[in-house]
Design a protein around this motif. Structure first.
Motif, PDB file in Angstrom:
ATOM      1  N   ALA A   1       0.834  -1.204   0.000  1.00  0.00           N
ATOM      2  CA  ALA A   1       0.000   0.000   0.000  1.00  0.00           C
ATOM      3  C   ALA A   1       0.868   1.253   0.000  1.00  0.00           C
ATOM      4  O   ALA A   1       2.025   1.228   0.438  1.00  0.00           O
ATOM      5  N   THR A   2       0.306   2.345  -0.476  1.00  0.00           N
ATOM      6  CA  THR A   2       1.016   3.625  -0.518  1.00  0.00           C
ATOM      7  C   THR A   2       0.362   4.600   0.457  1.00  0.00           C
ATOM      8  O   THR A   2      -0.842   4.877   0.335  1.00  0.00           O
ATOM      9  N   PRO A   3       1.102   5.140   1.425  1.00  0.00           N
ATOM     10  CA  PRO A   3       0.514   6.084   2.388  1.00  0.00           C
ATOM     11  C   PRO A   3      -0.071   7.313   1.697  1.00  0.00           C
ATOM     12  O   PRO A   3       0.529   7.872   0.781  1.00  0.00           O
ATOM     13  N   VAL A   4      -1.249   7.724   2.167  1.00  0.00           N
ATOM     14  CA  VAL A   4      -1.918   8.919   1.648  1.00  0.00           C
ATOM     15  C   VAL A   4      -1.969  10.007   2.702  1.00  0.00           C
ATOM     16  O   VAL A   4      -1.628  11.162   2.442  1.00  0.00           O
ATOM     17  N   SER A   5      -2.408   9.656   3.902  1.00  0.00           N
ATOM     18  CA  SER A   5      -2.534  10.661   4.953  1.00  0.00           C
ATOM     19  C   SER A   5      -2.565   9.983   6.311  1.00  0.00           C
ATOM     20  O   SER A   5      -2.755   8.764   6.423  1.00  0.00           O
ATOM     21  N   ARG A   6      -2.378  10.796   7.330  1.00  0.00           N
ATOM     22  CA  ARG A   6      -2.464  10.332   8.721  1.00  0.00           C
ATOM     23  C   ARG A   6      -3.059  11.448   9.564  1.00  0.00           C
ATOM     24  O   ARG A   6      -2.672  12.610   9.422  1.00  0.00           O
ATOM     25  N   GLU A   7      -4.010  11.091  10.426  1.00  0.00           N
ATOM     26  CA  GLU A   7      -4.595  12.044  11.361  1.00  0.00           C
ATOM     27  C   GLU A   7      -4.446  11.492  12.776  1.00  0.00           C
ATOM     28  O   GLU A   7      -4.692  10.306  13.012  1.00  0.00           O
ATOM     29  N   ASP A   8      -4.035  12.365  13.710  1.00  0.00           N
ATOM     30  CA  ASP A   8      -3.875  11.986  15.105  1.00  0.00           C
ATOM     31  C   ASP A   8      -4.900  12.713  15.972  1.00  0.00           C
ATOM     32  O   ASP A   8      -5.247  13.873  15.697  1.00  0.00           O
ATOM     33  N   ARG A   9      -5.370  12.022  17.010  1.00  0.00           N
ATOM     34  CA  ARG A   9      -6.291  12.653  17.956  1.00  0.00           C
ATOM     35  C   ARG A   9      -6.256  11.893  19.277  1.00  0.00           C
ATOM     36  O   ARG A   9      -6.372  10.676  19.310  1.00  0.00           O
ATOM     37  N   ASP A  10      -6.105  12.639  20.352  1.00  0.00           N
ATOM     38  CA  ASP A  10      -6.154  12.065  21.703  1.00  0.00           C
ATOM     39  C   ASP A  10      -5.205  10.888  21.873  1.00  0.00           C
ATOM     40  O   ASP A  10      -5.518   9.912  22.556  1.00  0.00           O
ATOM     41  N   GLY A  11      -4.049  10.964  21.216  1.00  0.00           N
ATOM     42  CA  GLY A  11      -3.066   9.902  21.367  1.00  0.00           C
ATOM     43  C   GLY A  11      -3.253   8.725  20.423  1.00  0.00           C
ATOM     44  O   GLY A  11      -2.530   7.730  20.530  1.00  0.00           O
ATOM     45  N   TRP A  12      -4.204   8.847  19.477  1.00  0.00           N
ATOM     46  CA  TRP A  12      -4.491   7.759  18.541  1.00  0.00           C
ATOM     47  C   TRP A  12      -4.317   8.249  17.116  1.00  0.00           C
ATOM     48  O   TRP A  12      -4.421   9.446  16.839  1.00  0.00           O
TER      49      TRP A  12
END
Length: 265
Positions: A242-253
């Motif tokens: 797979a090719t990374p597209v995006s990452r979102e973080d919230r509250d340690g996750w």
């Protein structure tokens, strides 16, 4: 009489993993209160995580206490409303409501990982897409996909209670989907969007099958991983094709979005 198991989390404990262990041990409800987890059971069991304390609690109290901690939660245009609050809840214009009864399956929609998955789903789902929800739990992600315009939606879970809860909640929301007992290998076909809100070790173990379940050009939305472990999960999924597209973080996750650009081996 119901029994309550209360366990204080240490700095090294992953709340998601400890909560999942309580559900697997047979909890009828799990509540997170800061760094404390409370699980309600109809009797004492040996399979709970060690270090907690058992106390007795009248049957009529535990359900009310658990329900008091569950309120409607908004994620983009979607709002998850507990079934016992649905009649009184007034939706805003354009708001999509998921009427959810968690029952004995994991997932009330309040955890950051679920919210991140719901938001990513709204960004990457196209009308008519086939969606596969791996580890469907209460069915909240699968139901959301149908409400957002997905075509065929299928959920799989190794917990029979989760499969039942998904089907019950789907009927309550007036949507049609399939829920099957088993892991990703139980899916009947690949999908344009694969949802995997799972525990970190499971994401590592299933990296290859999860990527293989995505159709060429489709996306994998993976969450259930603490931010400090997200790079490792991304590396495993990337190594699987797979090719990374995006990452979102919230509250340690963290929630990861990856695209599969060609057929995987």
């Amino acid at each position: 009489m119901t029994v309550r198991y209360t366990i204080d989390l240490t700095s090294g404990d992953d709340p998601e993993i400890v909560a999942a262990r309580l559900w697997v041990a047979g909890a009828q409800g799990v509540q997170e209160d800061g760094r404390t987890l409370i699980g309600w059971f109809d009797h004492r069991v040996d399979e709970v995580p060690p270090g907690g304390e058992w106390t007795a609690q009248p049957d009529e109290d535990w359900l009310a206490t658990w329900r008091e901690g569950i309120e409607p939660v908004r994620a983009g245009t979607l709002t998850i409303v507990p079934s016992w609050q649905r009649e009184a809840y007034v939706a805003a214009p354009g708001e999509l409501i998921i009427d959810l009864d968690p029952g004995v399956a994991f997932g009330s929609g309040h955890h950051a990982t679920t919210q991140l998955c719901l938001e990513a789903l709204q960004q990457h789902l196209a009308d008519g897409d086939r969606v596969l929800d791996v580890g469907c739990g209460t069915g909240v992600l699968a139901i959301a996909a149908k409400l957002l315009g997905a075509g065929e939606v299928e959920g799989v879970d190794v917990d029979g209670d989760a499969v039942h809860a998904t089907l019950v909640n789907a009927r309550a929301n007036g949507v049609q989907l399939t829920a099957l007992l088993g892991g990703v290998e139980a899916a009947t076909d690949t999908a344009d969007v694969v949802l995997a809100n799972l525990l970190t070790p499971t994401l590592h173990a299933l990296a290859g099958p999860l990527v293989a379940a995505v159709r060429p050009g489709g996306v994998l939305i993976a969450s259930g991983v603490a931010v400090e472990r997200a790079d490792g999960v991304a590396e495993a999924l990337t190594a699987a094709g797979a090719t990374p597209v995006s990452r979102e973080d919230r509250d340690g996750w963290a929630a990861l979005v990856l695209r599969v650009v060609k057929d995987t081996p």
